[in-house]
Design an enzyme around this catalytic site. Structure first.
Site, PDB file in Angstrom:
ATOM      1  N   ARG A 176     -21.147  20.283 -31.497  1.00 27.19           N
ATOM      2  CA  ARG A 176     -20.089  20.294 -30.466  1.00 27.19           C
ATOM      3  C   ARG A 176     -19.836  18.913 -29.874  1.00 27.19           C
ATOM      4  NH1 ARG A 176     -22.764  24.940 -28.535  1.00 27.19           N
ATOM      5  NH2 ARG A 176     -21.890  26.815 -29.474  1.00 27.19           N
ATOM      6  N   LYS A 180      -6.658  12.290 -30.753  1.00 26.41           N
ATOM      7  CA  LYS A 180      -6.255  13.372 -31.675  1.00 26.41           C
ATOM      8  C   LYS A 180      -7.044  13.198 -32.956  1.00 26.41           C
ATOM      9  CE  LYS A 180      -1.499  14.551 -30.416  1.00 26.41           C
ATOM     10  NZ  LYS A 180      -0.092  14.553 -30.868  1.00 26.41           N
ATOM     11  N   GLU A 192       5.337   1.852 -36.437  1.00 26.87           N
ATOM     12  CA  GLU A 192       4.852   2.398 -35.153  1.00 26.87           C
ATOM     13  C   GLU A 192       5.005   1.350 -34.046  1.00 26.87           C
ATOM     14  OE1 GLU A 192       4.320   5.511 -34.933  1.00 26.87           O
ATOM     15  OE2 GLU A 192       3.778   6.172 -36.948  1.00 26.87           O
ATOM     16  N   LYS A 228       0.148   2.981 -25.730  1.00 23.28           N
ATOM     17  CA  LYS A 228      -0.345   4.306 -26.118  1.00 23.28           C
ATOM     18  C   LYS A 228      -1.401   4.777 -25.123  1.00 23.28           C
ATOM     19  CE  LYS A 228      -1.726   7.544 -29.500  1.00 23.28           C
ATOM     20  NZ  LYS A 228      -1.896   7.921 -30.892  1.00 23.28           N
ATOM     21  N   GLU A 238      -0.510  16.222 -24.503  1.00 25.36           N
ATOM     22  CA  GLU A 238       0.898  16.301 -24.909  1.00 25.36           C
ATOM     23  C   GLU A 238       1.673  17.414 -24.210  1.00 25.36           C
ATOM     24  OE1 GLU A 238       1.512  15.181 -29.013  1.00 25.36           O
ATOM     25  OE2 GLU A 238       3.445  16.179 -29.042  1.00 25.36           O
ATOM     26  N   ARG A 280       3.574  12.322 -23.672  1.00 20.65           N
ATOM     27  CA  ARG A 280       2.982  11.966 -24.965  1.00 20.65           C
ATOM     28  C   ARG A 280       3.950  12.258 -26.102  1.00 20.65           C
ATOM     29  NH1 ARG A 280      -3.328  12.356 -26.961  1.00 20.65           N
ATOM     30  NH2 ARG A 280      -2.937  11.365 -28.956  1.00 20.65           N
ATOM     31  N   ASN A 326       6.657  10.624 -30.410  1.00 20.62           N
ATOM     32  CA  ASN A 326       7.236  11.223 -31.618  1.00 20.62           C
ATOM     33  C   ASN A 326       8.639  10.690 -31.918  1.00 20.62           C
ATOM     34  OD1 ASN A 326       4.998  12.859 -32.128  1.00 20.62           O
ATOM     35  ND2 ASN A 326       5.704  14.341 -30.605  1.00 20.62           N
ATOM     36  N   HIS A 350       9.940  10.795 -35.318  1.00 18.52           N
ATOM     37  CA  HIS A 350       8.983  11.552 -36.124  1.00 18.52           C
ATOM     38  C   HIS A 350       9.474  12.932 -36.555  1.00 18.52           C
ATOM     39  CE1 HIS A 350       6.374   8.278 -35.100  1.00 18.52           C
ATOM     40  NE2 HIS A 350       5.334   8.816 -35.710  1.00 18.52           N
ATOM     41  N   HIS A 396       9.027  13.681 -40.338  1.00 23.65           N
ATOM     42  CA  HIS A 396       8.234  14.790 -40.893  1.00 23.65           C
ATOM     43  C   HIS A 396       9.072  15.601 -41.876  1.00 23.65           C
ATOM     44  CE1 HIS A 396       5.491  14.552 -37.111  1.00 23.65           C
ATOM     45  NE2 HIS A 396       5.114  13.711 -38.054  1.00 23.65           N
ATOM     46  N   HIS A 430       4.151   7.231 -44.519  1.00 23.49           N
ATOM     47  CA  HIS A 430       4.506   7.762 -43.204  1.00 23.49           C
ATOM     48  C   HIS A 430       5.375   6.748 -42.446  1.00 23.49           C
ATOM     49  CE1 HIS A 430       4.210  10.030 -39.526  1.00 23.49           C
ATOM     50  NE2 HIS A 430       3.635   9.015 -38.892  1.00 23.49           N
TER      51      HIS A 430
HETATM   52  N1  LIG Z   1      -4.699  10.691 -34.692  1.00 20.35           N
HETATM   53  C1  LIG Z   1      -3.521  10.208 -34.400  1.00 20.35           C
HETATM   54  O1  LIG Z   1      -3.097  10.128 -33.232  1.00 20.35           O
HETATM   55  C2  LIG Z   1      -2.659   9.700 -35.522  1.00 20.35           C
HETATM   56  C3  LIG Z   1      -1.519   8.933 -35.246  1.00 20.35           C
HETATM   57  C4  LIG Z   1      -0.779   8.430 -36.329  1.00 20.35           C
HETATM   58  C5  LIG Z   1      -1.188   8.690 -37.628  1.00 20.35           C
HETATM   59  N2  LIG Z   1      -2.292   9.456 -37.856  1.00 20.35           N
HETATM   60  C6  LIG Z   1      -2.762   9.724 -39.216  1.00 20.35           C
HETATM   61  O2  LIG Z   1      -3.116   8.485 -39.804  1.00 20.35           O
HETATM   62  C7  LIG Z   1      -3.073   8.637 -41.216  1.00 20.35           C
HETATM   63  C8  LIG Z   1      -2.478   7.392 -41.817  1.00 20.35           C
HETATM   64  O3  LIG Z   1      -3.297   6.310 -41.489  1.00 20.35           O
HETATM   65  P1  LIG Z   1      -3.140   4.876 -42.187  1.00 20.35           P
HETATM   66  O4  LIG Z   1      -1.704   4.528 -42.248  1.00 20.35           O
HETATM   67  O5  LIG Z   1      -4.086   3.980 -41.501  1.00 20.35           O
HETATM   68  O6  LIG Z   1      -3.537   5.175 -43.685  1.00 20.35           O
HETATM   69  P2  LIG Z   1      -4.891   5.297 -44.512  1.00 20.35           P
HETATM   70  O7  LIG Z   1      -6.044   5.606 -43.659  1.00 20.35           O
HETATM   71  O8  LIG Z   1      -4.571   6.201 -45.617  1.00 20.35           O
HETATM   72  O9  LIG Z   1      -5.076   3.820 -45.078  1.00 20.35           O
HETATM   73  C9  LIG Z   1      -4.078   3.282 -45.890  1.00 20.35           C
HETATM   74  C10 LIG Z   1      -4.624   2.560 -47.107  1.00 20.35           C
HETATM   75  O10 LIG Z   1      -5.115   1.281 -46.703  1.00 20.35           O
HETATM   76  C11 LIG Z   1      -6.411   1.067 -47.240  1.00 20.35           C
HETATM   77  N3  LIG Z   1      -7.070   0.182 -46.289  1.00 20.35           N
HETATM   78  C12 LIG Z   1      -7.476   0.489 -45.034  1.00 20.35           C
HETATM   79  N4  LIG Z   1      -7.894  -0.623 -44.414  1.00 20.35           N
HETATM   80  C13 LIG Z   1      -7.770  -1.633 -45.290  1.00 20.35           C
HETATM   81  C14 LIG Z   1      -8.029  -3.031 -45.220  1.00 20.35           C
HETATM   82  N5  LIG Z   1      -8.459  -3.592 -44.092  1.00 20.35           N
HETATM   83  N6  LIG Z   1      -7.806  -3.786 -46.315  1.00 20.35           N
HETATM   84  C15 LIG Z   1      -7.317  -3.207 -47.444  1.00 20.35           C
HETATM   85  N7  LIG Z   1      -7.031  -1.909 -47.565  1.00 20.35           N
HETATM   86  C16 LIG Z   1      -7.259  -1.132 -46.495  1.00 20.35           C
HETATM   87  C17 LIG Z   1      -6.996   2.445 -47.388  1.00 20.35           C
HETATM   88  O11 LIG Z   1      -7.992   2.462 -48.366  1.00 20.35           O
HETATM   89  C18 LIG Z   1      -5.775   3.246 -47.819  1.00 20.35           C
HETATM   90  O12 LIG Z   1      -5.585   3.110 -49.209  1.00 20.35           O
HETATM   91  C19 LIG Z   1      -2.288   9.908 -41.494  1.00 20.35           C
HETATM   92  O13 LIG Z   1      -3.161  10.893 -41.935  1.00 20.35           O
HETATM   93  C20 LIG Z   1      -1.718  10.287 -40.127  1.00 20.35           C
HETATM   94  O14 LIG Z   1      -1.590  11.688 -39.979  1.00 20.35           O
HETATM   95  C21 LIG Z   1      -3.033   9.945 -36.832  1.00 20.35           C
END
Ligand SMILES: NC(=O)c1ccc[n+]([C@@H]2O[C@H](COP(=O)([O-])OP(=O)(O)OC[C@H]3O[C@@H](n4cnc5c(N)ncnc54)[C@H](O)[C@@H]3O)[C@@H](O)[C@H]2O)c1
Length: 372
Positions: free
Chosen positions: A133, A155, A197, A237, A247, A251, A255, A258, A262, A275
């Site tokens: 937990r 999140k 973003e 943020k 949210e 918050r 979006n 978005h 989506h 994305h």
């Molecule tokens: N929790 C939240 O509030 C929130 C907000 C926005 C997005 N998200 C989520 O985030 C995810 C997308 O995250 P992302 O865009 O970081 O993508 P990701 O985590 O898939 O990383 C993108 C790519 O970059 C590579 N990578 C990462 N760091 C690197 C570095 N320093 N050097 C070289 N390569 C590197 C990874 O291996 C991957 O291939 C989605 O699943 C989305 O739903 C969550």
């Protein structure tokens, strides 16, 4: 209340706190070399064992240096690698990571450190939220998107075959360390993903950000300025989630673009667009919709970034009715309306429920023509 202290650990590492729920404080460090604070942050838990959940690509590039640093500081790191890509946000990968924690003798004070982009951060965050937990969570974001967005706000979660991010929890990290050194190796497409973003923050909260962001259109440079950009976005943020952690109101402004994005991602099975690419196209559509709904926004602040998002999308024009239909399925849309974030002006967002299909169709048409 968000408290941003101006304390700087050194010239290139900045630090501020995020206070959520009235009881939890998250310490955020950002800048060149900020990873050096990791040992002092995890020493707080009085544990030798440290669980590292690390993106496989990041591990290849930086894993050895990170584990060596921890070993030299007296820690015993255990490493679990997360394959890159959205498919890792699955129940199967979650269970594998939970097994890893128990195989390594986790207790309620064992820190879990997530090192990677949003995929690793979301998965690891949900693992930390659910093992016993809740065990201590440290986020070390390594993508631009994760530094300005996903690592902040608590999140966490994984995907379900019915849709993205449908399983999860709000769970705040104790520490976020955004070391921009990681960004030197970030692929160009991932850079643009984070930039989308950042542009969003300019649109909804701080129009002066556009000029600062424009310095980084083509990638990593100027470490001090880049740190300023990341801190300003993280601050926006942080301020929003501090006021509205779950949210219920503001918050949702995050979006912007978005609901369109989506729909586009879903229609193209999450394969064709990253994305961030979808978010940029979505923001162009949302800007058009804002103007159709009565605003008179100048397009140039958003369009100065267009070169990175010209994506040959005209083939999607016949699919505009399908895109609109997808928007009605969005989990934030209710009662035959589409819930969108619109702008009265830059920095002045509002939530609107749209019922007029033709406005949505015109906005899609404009966005697809513009981003072709
Ligand atoms: N929790 C939240 O509030 C929130 C907000 C926005 C997005 N998200 C989520 O985030 C995810 C997308 O995250 P992302 O865009 O970081 O993508 P990701 O985590 O898939 O990383 C993108 C790519 O970059 C590579 N990578 C990462 N760091 C690197 C570095 N320093 N050097 C070289 N390569 C590197 C990874 O291996 C991957 O291939 C989605 O699943 C989305 O739903 C969550």
């Amino acid at each position: 209340m968000l408290k941003i202290s101006s304390r700087k650990s050194n010239k290139l590492v900045h630090h501020f706190n995020i206070d959520t729920s009235g009881t939890h404080t998250c310490q955020v460090y950002a800048g060149h070399g900020s990873l050096s604070v990791l040992p002092e942050r995890i020493r707080l838990y009085n544990q030798k064992k440290v669980l590292l959940l690390i993106d496989e690509n990041v591990d290849e590039l930086y894993g050895q240096r990170i584990t060596e640093m921890l070993v030299s500081e007296g820690f015993v790191p255990a490493v679990h690698k997360i394959p890159p890509g959205e498919t890792s946000k699955s129940a199967g990968k979650w269970l594998e990571a939970v097994d890893f924690c128990f195989d390594n003798g986790v207790n309620r004070k064992t820190p879990l450190v997530a090192i990677g982009g949003g995929v690793t951060g979301d998965l690891a965050g949900y693992v930390a939220a659910s093992v016993m937990r809740g065990i201590p969570l440290v986020q070390v974001p390594t993508t631009l998107l994760a530094m300005v967005d996903s690592s902040l706000g608590g999140k966490t979660g994984i995907n379900h075959p019915s849709g993205k991010n449908l399983i999860g929890a709000f769970y705040q990290p104790d520490t976020i360390i955004s070391d921009i050194v990681f960004l030197e190796t970030l692929p160009a497409r991932e850079w643009r993903c984070g930039m989308a973003e950042i542009i969003k923050y300019g649109a909804i909260a701080d129009p002066e950000l556009f000029a600062l962001a424009a310095r980084f259109k083509s990638g990593y440079s100027e470490p001090a300025k880049l740190t300023e950009l990341i801190i300003r976005c993280a601050g926006i943020k942080a301020a929003i989630v501090t006021e509205d952690e779950k949210e219920a109101g503001k918050r949702a402004w995050l979006n912007f673009g978005h609901t369109f994005a989506h729909a586009l991602e879903s229609l193209t099975d999450y394969r064709r667009f990253s994305h961030g690419e979808a978010v940029y196209i979505g923001m162009v559509a949302a800007l058009k919709l804002s103007n159709l709904a009565g605003a008179s926004l100048d397009e140039s602040p958003l369009f100065q970034f267009l070169d990175g998002y010209k994506l040959k999308v005209l083939d999607l024009k016949p699919r505009i009715p399908d895109l609109v239909a997808k928007m009605f399925l969005d989990k934030k849309s209710l009662n035959n309306t589409v819930r969108v974030v619109l702008l009265n002006s830059y920095g002045q967002p509002r939530i609107d429920d749209i019922t007029d299909l033709s406005l949505l169709e015109k906005s899609w048409d404009f966005a697809l023509e513009t981003c072709n």
